[in-house]
Structures are given as C-alpha cells and as structure tokens.
Scaffold this motif. Sequence first.
Motif, PDB file in Angstrom:
ATOM      1  N   TYR A  53       1.394 -19.187  36.401  1.00 24.84           N
ATOM      2  CA  TYR A  53       1.180 -18.108  35.428  1.00 24.84           C
ATOM      3  C   TYR A  53       2.444 -17.258  35.277  1.00 24.84           C
ATOM      4  O   TYR A  53       2.856 -16.934  34.168  1.00 24.84           O
ATOM      5  N   ILE A  54       3.081 -16.924  36.393  1.00 24.88           N
ATOM      6  CA  ILE A  54       4.310 -16.129  36.357  1.00 24.88           C
ATOM      7  C   ILE A  54       5.406 -16.886  35.610  1.00 24.88           C
ATOM      8  O   ILE A  54       6.104 -16.320  34.773  1.00 24.88           O
ATOM      9  N   ARG A  55       5.534 -18.189  35.889  1.00 17.10           N
ATOM     10  CA  ARG A  55       6.540 -18.992  35.186  1.00 17.10           C
ATOM     11  C   ARG A  55       6.281 -19.004  33.684  1.00 17.10           C
ATOM     12  O   ARG A  55       7.214 -18.889  32.885  1.00 17.10           O
ATOM     13  N   GLN A  56       5.022 -19.132  33.290  1.00 13.03           N
ATOM     14  CA  GLN A  56       4.672 -19.121  31.870  1.00 13.03           C
ATOM     15  C   GLN A  56       5.043 -17.785  31.233  1.00 13.03           C
ATOM     16  O   GLN A  56       5.591 -17.745  30.126  1.00 13.03           O
ATOM     17  N   CYS A  57       4.735 -16.692  31.922  1.00  9.80           N
ATOM     18  CA  CYS A  57       5.049 -15.358  31.378  1.00  9.80           C
ATOM     19  C   CYS A  57       6.539 -15.164  31.243  1.00  9.80           C
ATOM     20  O   CYS A  57       7.009 -14.564  30.274  1.00  9.80           O
ATOM     21  N   GLN A  58       7.310 -15.651  32.175  1.00  9.31           N
ATOM     22  CA  GLN A  58       8.751 -15.473  32.127  1.00  9.31           C
ATOM     23  C   GLN A  58       9.384 -16.331  31.027  1.00  9.31           C
ATOM     24  O   GLN A  58      10.423 -15.993  30.503  1.00  9.31           O
ATOM     25  N   GLY A  59       8.725 -17.426  30.658  1.00 17.35           N
ATOM     26  CA  GLY A  59       9.259 -18.311  29.635  1.00 17.35           C
ATOM     27  C   GLY A  59       8.964 -17.863  28.219  1.00 17.35           C
ATOM     28  O   GLY A  59       9.545 -18.365  27.270  1.00 17.35           O
ATOM     29  N   GLN A  60       8.106 -16.869  28.063  1.00 17.77           N
ATOM     30  CA  GLN A  60       7.755 -16.389  26.736  1.00 17.77           C
ATOM     31  C   GLN A  60       8.852 -15.473  26.224  1.00 17.77           C
ATOM     32  O   GLN A  60       9.407 -14.682  26.971  1.00 17.77           O
ATOM     33  N   PRO A  61       9.141 -15.575  24.932  1.00 20.17           N
ATOM     34  CA  PRO A  61      10.153 -14.650  24.387  1.00 20.17           C
ATOM     35  C   PRO A  61       9.640 -13.223  24.392  1.00 20.17           C
ATOM     36  O   PRO A  61       8.448 -12.977  24.223  1.00 20.17           O
ATOM     37  N   SER A  62      10.525 -12.286  24.670  1.00 18.79           N
ATOM     38  CA  SER A  62      10.117 -10.879  24.678  1.00 18.79           C
ATOM     39  C   SER A  62       9.960 -10.390  23.251  1.00 18.79           C
ATOM     40  O   SER A  62      10.592 -10.860  22.327  1.00 18.79           O
TER      41      SER A  62
END
Length: 63
Positions: A53-62
């Motif tokens: 989940y953390i990896r997915q969140c970090q991969g999303q564009p801000s």
Amino acid sequence: MSAHRSTDTTPTPHFRADRISVVNHEFFFDTREGQLMGPYASREEALKGVEDYIRQCQGQPSG
C-alpha cells in the motif's frame, strides 16, 4: 511542521500506533485516510499489504 514545542529542551521518541487489527481471525490494517484494508490470513500478510500500500501511494503523482 515541528514535532515538538519550542519550549522542549530534549527530543522525545515518536511512537507509531499499531495499525494491524484482528477481526474474526482475519487481519486488517488501517490507513491514514481511515480505510480498513484486508482481510489477510496472517499478520505477516497484513504487514506485506501495508508495504504494498505504501509503495502504491508513493508511486502516485502528487496533486
């Protein structure tokens, strides 16, 4: 934003809350957004789910 008050003289440790919970022998984790993610068959699988989940969140564009 500072994690301590300007009047504090010594740093204090910051403890994370355990976000893994068990309901009816199934494991879940809570997100900062308040979502309950799961179920997982074991605590280890739930912890892996947290990492994913953390990896997915970090991969999303801000933005």
